[in-house]
Design a protein around this motif. Structure first.
Motif, PDB file in Angstrom:
ATOM      1  N   ASP A   1       0.781  -0.719  -0.238  1.00 41.44           N
ATOM      2  CA  ASP A   1       0.006   0.284   0.013  1.00 41.44           C
ATOM      3  C   ASP A   1       1.079   1.480  -0.025  1.00 41.44           C
ATOM      4  O   ASP A   1       2.308   1.172   0.006  1.00 41.44           O
ATOM      5  CB  ASP A   1      -1.333   0.269   1.532  1.00 41.44           C
ATOM      6  CG  ASP A   1      -0.762  -0.029   1.953  1.00 41.44           C
ATOM      7  OD1 ASP A   1       0.914  -0.170   2.491  1.00 41.44           O
ATOM      8  OD2 ASP A   1      -0.843  -0.416   3.846  1.00 41.44           O
ATOM      9  N   GLN A   2       0.349   2.387  -0.162  1.00 39.38           N
ATOM     10  CA  GLN A   2       0.756   3.172  -0.667  1.00 39.38           C
ATOM     11  C   GLN A   2       2.010   4.131   0.444  1.00 39.38           C
ATOM     12  O   GLN A   2       2.917   4.545   1.343  1.00 39.38           O
ATOM     13  CB  GLN A   2       0.360   4.890  -0.750  1.00 39.38           C
ATOM     14  CG  GLN A   2       1.273   6.138  -1.237  1.00 39.38           C
ATOM     15  CD  GLN A   2      -0.248   7.119  -1.313  1.00 39.38           C
ATOM     16  OE1 GLN A   2      -1.562   7.898  -0.817  1.00 39.38           O
ATOM     17  NE2 GLN A   2       0.255   8.261  -1.992  1.00 39.38           N
ATOM     18  N   ALA A   3       1.348   3.171   2.136  1.00 33.40           N
ATOM     19  CA  ALA A   3       1.559   4.147   3.402  1.00 33.40           C
ATOM     20  C   ALA A   3       3.585   2.979   3.079  1.00 33.40           C
ATOM     21  O   ALA A   3       4.371   3.843   3.727  1.00 33.40           O
ATOM     22  CB  ALA A   3       0.905   3.581   4.413  1.00 33.40           C
ATOM     23  N   PHE A   4       2.948   1.613   3.333  1.00 32.43           N
ATOM     24  CA  PHE A   4       4.711   1.395   3.180  1.00 32.43           C
ATOM     25  C   PHE A   4       5.453   1.630   1.580  1.00 32.43           C
ATOM     26  O   PHE A   4       6.761   1.831   2.127  1.00 32.43           O
ATOM     27  CB  PHE A   4       4.121  -0.676   2.995  1.00 32.43           C
ATOM     28  CG  PHE A   4       5.490  -1.459   3.124  1.00 32.43           C
ATOM     29  CD1 PHE A   4       6.217  -1.378   3.806  1.00 32.43           C
ATOM     30  CD2 PHE A   4       5.857  -1.832   1.919  1.00 32.43           C
ATOM     31  CE1 PHE A   4       7.076  -2.442   4.179  1.00 32.43           C
ATOM     32  CE2 PHE A   4       6.925  -2.586   1.891  1.00 32.43           C
ATOM     33  CZ  PHE A   4       7.709  -2.597   3.437  1.00 32.43           C
ATOM     34  N   ALA A   5       4.940   1.735   1.194  1.00 29.85           N
ATOM     35  CA  ALA A   5       5.767   2.588  -0.157  1.00 29.85           C
ATOM     36  C   ALA A   5       6.611   3.727  -0.103  1.00 29.85           C
ATOM     37  O   ALA A   5       7.807   3.988   0.082  1.00 29.85           O
ATOM     38  CB  ALA A   5       4.740   2.574  -1.260  1.00 29.85           C
ATOM     39  N   SER A   6       5.295   4.766   0.658  1.00 31.03           N
ATOM     40  CA  SER A   6       6.103   5.895   1.459  1.00 31.03           C
ATOM     41  C   SER A   6       7.616   5.331   2.443  1.00 31.03           C
ATOM     42  O   SER A   6       8.228   6.134   1.941  1.00 31.03           O
ATOM     43  CB  SER A   6       4.473   6.707   2.008  1.00 31.03           C
ATOM     44  OG  SER A   6       4.424   6.993   0.196  1.00 31.03           O
ATOM     45  N   GLU A   7       7.542   4.830   3.403  1.00 29.63           N
ATOM     46  CA  GLU A   7       8.371   4.504   4.178  1.00 29.63           C
ATOM     47  C   GLU A   7       9.179   3.908   3.296  1.00 29.63           C
ATOM     48  O   GLU A   7      10.478   4.026   3.916  1.00 29.63           O
ATOM     49  CB  GLU A   7       7.835   3.229   5.032  1.00 29.63           C
ATOM     50  CG  GLU A   7       7.900   3.243   5.779  1.00 29.63           C
ATOM     51  CD  GLU A   7       8.214   2.027   7.173  1.00 29.63           C
ATOM     52  OE1 GLU A   7       7.177   1.203   7.260  1.00 29.63           O
ATOM     53  OE2 GLU A   7       8.526   1.370   7.907  1.00 29.63           O
ATOM     54  N   LEU A   8       9.373   2.853   2.500  1.00 32.52           N
ATOM     55  CA  LEU A   8      10.248   2.845   1.644  1.00 32.52           C
ATOM     56  C   LEU A   8      10.986   3.679   0.632  1.00 32.52           C
ATOM     57  O   LEU A   8      12.775   3.181   0.879  1.00 32.52           O
ATOM     58  CB  LEU A   8       9.761   1.663   0.904  1.00 32.52           C
ATOM     59  CG  LEU A   8       9.256  -0.163   1.346  1.00 32.52           C
ATOM     60  CD1 LEU A   8       9.006  -0.861  -0.138  1.00 32.52           C
ATOM     61  CD2 LEU A   8      10.830  -0.827   2.110  1.00 32.52           C
TER      62      LEU A   8
ATOM     63  N   LEU B   1      11.293   6.855   1.789  1.00 30.86           N
ATOM     64  CA  LEU B   1      12.214   7.751   2.656  1.00 30.86           C
ATOM     65  C   LEU B   1      13.095   7.029   3.221  1.00 30.86           C
ATOM     66  O   LEU B   1      13.779   7.640   3.587  1.00 30.86           O
ATOM     67  CB  LEU B   1      10.788   8.000   4.039  1.00 30.86           C
ATOM     68  CG  LEU B   1       9.769   8.961   3.235  1.00 30.86           C
ATOM     69  CD1 LEU B   1       9.014   8.935   4.331  1.00 30.86           C
ATOM     70  CD2 LEU B   1      11.002  10.622   3.234  1.00 30.86           C
ATOM     71  N   GLN B   2      13.136   6.101   3.227  1.00 29.45           N
ATOM     72  CA  GLN B   2      14.092   5.225   4.544  1.00 29.45           C
ATOM     73  C   GLN B   2      15.215   5.056   3.586  1.00 29.45           C
ATOM     74  O   GLN B   2      15.994   3.907   3.533  1.00 29.45           O
ATOM     75  CB  GLN B   2      13.294   3.416   5.030  1.00 29.45           C
ATOM     76  CG  GLN B   2      13.305   4.115   5.836  1.00 29.45           C
ATOM     77  CD  GLN B   2      12.480   2.751   7.256  1.00 29.45           C
ATOM     78  OE1 GLN B   2      13.615   1.754   6.966  1.00 29.45           O
ATOM     79  NE2 GLN B   2      11.540   3.181   8.305  1.00 29.45           N
ATOM     80  N   SER B   3      15.139   4.638   1.781  1.00 27.95           N
ATOM     81  CA  SER B   3      15.959   4.551   0.393  1.00 27.95           C
ATOM     82  C   SER B   3      16.069   5.989   0.197  1.00 27.95           C
ATOM     83  O   SER B   3      16.880   5.975  -0.684  1.00 27.95           O
ATOM     84  CB  SER B   3      15.476   4.166  -0.016  1.00 27.95           C
ATOM     85  OG  SER B   3      14.574   4.305  -0.726  1.00 27.95           O
ATOM     86  N   GLN B   4      16.590   6.935   1.160  1.00 28.04           N
ATOM     87  CA  GLN B   4      17.467   8.339   1.050  1.00 28.04           C
ATOM     88  C   GLN B   4      18.724   7.579   1.186  1.00 28.04           C
ATOM     89  O   GLN B   4      18.909   7.306   1.397  1.00 28.04           O
ATOM     90  CB  GLN B   4      16.875   9.490   1.904  1.00 28.04           C
ATOM     91  CG  GLN B   4      15.577   9.869   1.656  1.00 28.04           C
ATOM     92  CD  GLN B   4      14.702  10.261   0.701  1.00 28.04           C
ATOM     93  OE1 GLN B   4      15.489  10.592  -1.016  1.00 28.04           O
ATOM     94  NE2 GLN B   4      13.517  10.978   0.213  1.00 28.04           N
ATOM     95  N   GLN B   5      19.142   8.707  -0.067  1.00 33.28           N
ATOM     96  CA  GLN B   5      20.946   8.470  -0.048  1.00 33.28           C
ATOM     97  C   GLN B   5      21.613   8.890   1.145  1.00 33.28           C
ATOM     98  O   GLN B   5      20.870   9.166   2.434  1.00 33.28           O
ATOM     99  CB  GLN B   5      21.307  10.115  -1.182  1.00 33.28           C
ATOM    100  CG  GLN B   5      22.822   9.594  -1.329  1.00 33.28           C
ATOM    101  CD  GLN B   5      23.530  10.712  -2.289  1.00 33.28           C
ATOM    102  OE1 GLN B   5      22.336  11.523  -2.939  1.00 33.28           O
ATOM    103  NE2 GLN B   5      24.623  11.071  -2.192  1.00 33.28           N
ATOM    104  N   GLN B   6      22.664   8.019   1.905  1.00 32.49           N
ATOM    105  CA  GLN B   6      23.166   7.398   2.652  1.00 32.49           C
ATOM    106  C   GLN B   6      24.846   7.886   2.526  1.00 32.49           C
ATOM    107  O   GLN B   6      24.902   7.510   1.610  1.00 32.49           O
ATOM    108  CB  GLN B   6      22.799   6.210   3.487  1.00 32.49           C
ATOM    109  CG  GLN B   6      21.969   5.436   3.517  1.00 32.49           C
ATOM    110  CD  GLN B   6      21.032   5.158   4.683  1.00 32.49           C
ATOM    111  OE1 GLN B   6      21.567   5.480   6.129  1.00 32.49           O
ATOM    112  NE2 GLN B   6      19.429   5.587   4.920  1.00 32.49           N
ATOM    113  N   THR B   7      25.400   8.868   3.812  1.00 28.20           N
ATOM    114  CA  THR B   7      26.727   9.061   3.197  1.00 28.20           C
ATOM    115  C   THR B   7      27.707   7.573   3.612  1.00 28.20           C
ATOM    116  O   THR B   7      28.310   7.108   2.961  1.00 28.20           O
ATOM    117  CB  THR B   7      26.855   9.731   4.165  1.00 28.20           C
ATOM    118  OG1 THR B   7      26.805  10.312   5.517  1.00 28.20           O
ATOM    119  CG2 THR B   7      26.648  11.584   3.391  1.00 28.20           C
ATOM    120  N   ASP B   8      27.217   7.097   4.816  1.00 28.93           N
ATOM    121  CA  ASP B   8      28.033   6.216   5.297  1.00 28.93           C
ATOM    122  C   ASP B   8      27.372   4.592   4.396  1.00 28.93           C
ATOM    123  O   ASP B   8      25.999   4.331   4.514  1.00 28.93           O
ATOM    124  CB  ASP B   8      27.915   5.856   6.429  1.00 28.93           C
ATOM    125  CG  ASP B   8      28.385   4.118   7.722  1.00 28.93           C
ATOM    126  OD1 ASP B   8      29.069   4.052   6.591  1.00 28.93           O
ATOM    127  OD2 ASP B   8      27.809   4.448   8.688  1.00 28.93           O
TER     128      ASP B   8
END
Lengths: 273, 194
Positions: free
Chosen positions: A123-130, A132-139
């Protein structure tokens, strides 16, 4: 005349050039071409080649630019989508966003990301969570661990080889293996289904001292006994009798009901013969 | 004299066919099995197998004996096993029909236009239907199997053709781009072979 000499040089060099692995640019160009044609058979035929190439890239991360790998993964993700493997398409897009981030691709990816997620049954809630959590990470360590955690959270059997690939990458880079990954690897190894063990994975656990999965620490007694039984059967099947005997010894100390006691006797007999 | 010459010519022709190991219309080198081909690094074993397989005249005979042979050769195992199942069932039907007709002293195609007992008619219908399935499955295996193999070969050739061409173009650009650091400068050598 000079063009003829140049032609001769080219002729002499051609066999050397052809013997090399295909470049990432070529693999990506081919992916883009067949994705545009949308010939399902042609795309399916190329998937193993693209995956092997990606594995080479991951192995030799220093020798490539991140953008080349990003475009390859983007094309690969679309190939999976066109062949109906929406979960794998989503996982490949997560891989690109976290391990080979590229700002210019984000604008292209966002709508595709949500479409793949919806088509995979989320659903949209889980897709949005994915997203957001897969935003660019420096480490890089954090990025790889996040990708593995999100891939496991997609909770699909067909993602097993891709998660195993990620766990190998974590080990290869000498990163700390999270305990939930050790749990996941063990449950998959003994042949448990995702829906049976998913609830038991503790994504919050942050114990960095443990390097192996400890069966006896599973808090849910009924689940622990199930894991014992599966583990004994697995090791017995693999002819690892010493390990199976050891587990059987520990399992005997659990509170067993009548059916479980009978099962224990059968397992003990199987170990003898 | 002419008759003897013709007979001699026919004997040579028949002799060469008799000694041949396959009904080849085209010339085939004897060391085909010894020659080691050059394979692209990226090519998978399954693809190499598909590319090196051809449906030849002898395969037509093999496909008549082994159900699904052409599909198995084209790595279409699922369809191959379907053909095995369907043709086995058809052979079963044919055997049942022939046994029943044998008991009644009739043949599969005997007295087709005349009045026969309902039992005989049923047995003949089952037999003819089974025979049709046997022949139909053979033709399907042969024609569709060949088509599938050729389609798969086309896809493999298209893929590696594109990649080889693209990579070779990219490499040539890099080799002769003298501005880039570490560029390779063209050189020339002569090679004599005696």
């Amino acid at each position: 005349m000079s063009s003829k000499i140049l032609g001769l040089f080219m002729l002499a060099l051609t066999p050397l050039l052809l013997s090399a692995q295909f470049s990432t640019v070529t693999e990506t160009a081919y992916l883009n071409k067949i994705n545009a044609i949308a010939n399902k058979k042609l795309i399916e035929n190329n998937l193993p080649n693209a995956e092997i190439h990606l594995a080479h890239l991951v192995e030799m991360q220093d020798n490539i630019t991140s953008s080349q790998a990003a475009y390859l993964l983007h094309g690969l993700s679309e190939s999976y989508h066109l062949t109906g493997n929406h979960v794998v398409a989503l996982q490949r897009l997560l891989f690109q966003r976290l391990v080979f981030p590229l700002d210019s691709l984000d604008a292209l990816s966002v709508s595709k990301f949500y479409i793949y997620a919806y088509e995979a049954g989320f659903d949209q809630a889980f897709a949005s969570e994915l997203w957001l959590q897969s935003q660019q990470q420096t480490d890089p360590e954090k990025a790889l661990i996040t990708l593995t955690r999100l891939s496991i959270r997609l909770n699909q059997k067909q993602l097993r080889p891709y998660i195993i690939q990620l766990s190998e990458m974590i080990r290869h880079n000498n990163f700390q293996i999270p305990y939930w990954l050790l749990q996941w690897e063990y449950f998959v190894k003994i042949g448990m289904k995702e829906k049976k063990f998913f609830e038991q994975l503790n994504f919050e656990a942050t114990d960095n001292k443990v390097n192996t999965f400890q069966l006896e620490t599973i808090p849910d007694i009924s689940f622990r006994k199930k894991v014992y039984r599966k583990s004994i059967s697995y090791y017995n099947k693999q002819k690892a009798r010493a390990q199976a005997k050891q587990l059987l010894k520990t399992y005997k100390h659990e509170k067993l009901n009548l059916a479980e006691w009978f099962d224990l006797q059968i397992k003990s007999l199987k170990l003898i013969f | 004299m002419m008759k003897q010459l013709l007979l001699g010519f026919m004997f040579i022709m028949l002799g060469s066919i008799g000694l041949a190991q396959d009904f080849d219309l085209y010339h085939r080198h004897k060391d085909d099995a010894v020659a080691i081909p050059k394979i692209s690094n990226a090519m998978l074993f399954g693809e190499y197998q598909l590319l090196s397989r051809n449906i030849r005249m002898m395969d037509m005979a093999y496909a008549a004996i082994v159900p699904g042979y052409v599909h198995f050769k084209a790595k279409e195992n699922k369809t191959g096993w379907w053909i095995v199942g369907v043709r086995s069932a058809a052979f079963g039907g044919l055997a049942y029909s022939l046994i029943r007709l044998g008991d009644e002293g009739e043949g599969l195609f005997s007295n087709l236009n005349q009045e026969v007992s309902p039992k005989t008619k049923d047995a003949q219908n089952i037999g003819i239907a089974s025979l049709t399935v046997v022949i139909g499955s053979y033709l399907f295996d042969w024609i569709y199997g060949k088509y599938t193999l050729e389609k798969k070969q086309e896809m493999i050739r298209y893929k590696y053709g594109f990649k080889l061409e693209n990579d070779s173009r990219l490499n040539n650009e890099a080799v002769f781009d003298t501005k880039s650091p570490g560029a390779t400068y063209p050189s020339f050598y002569l090679h004599f072979k005696f």
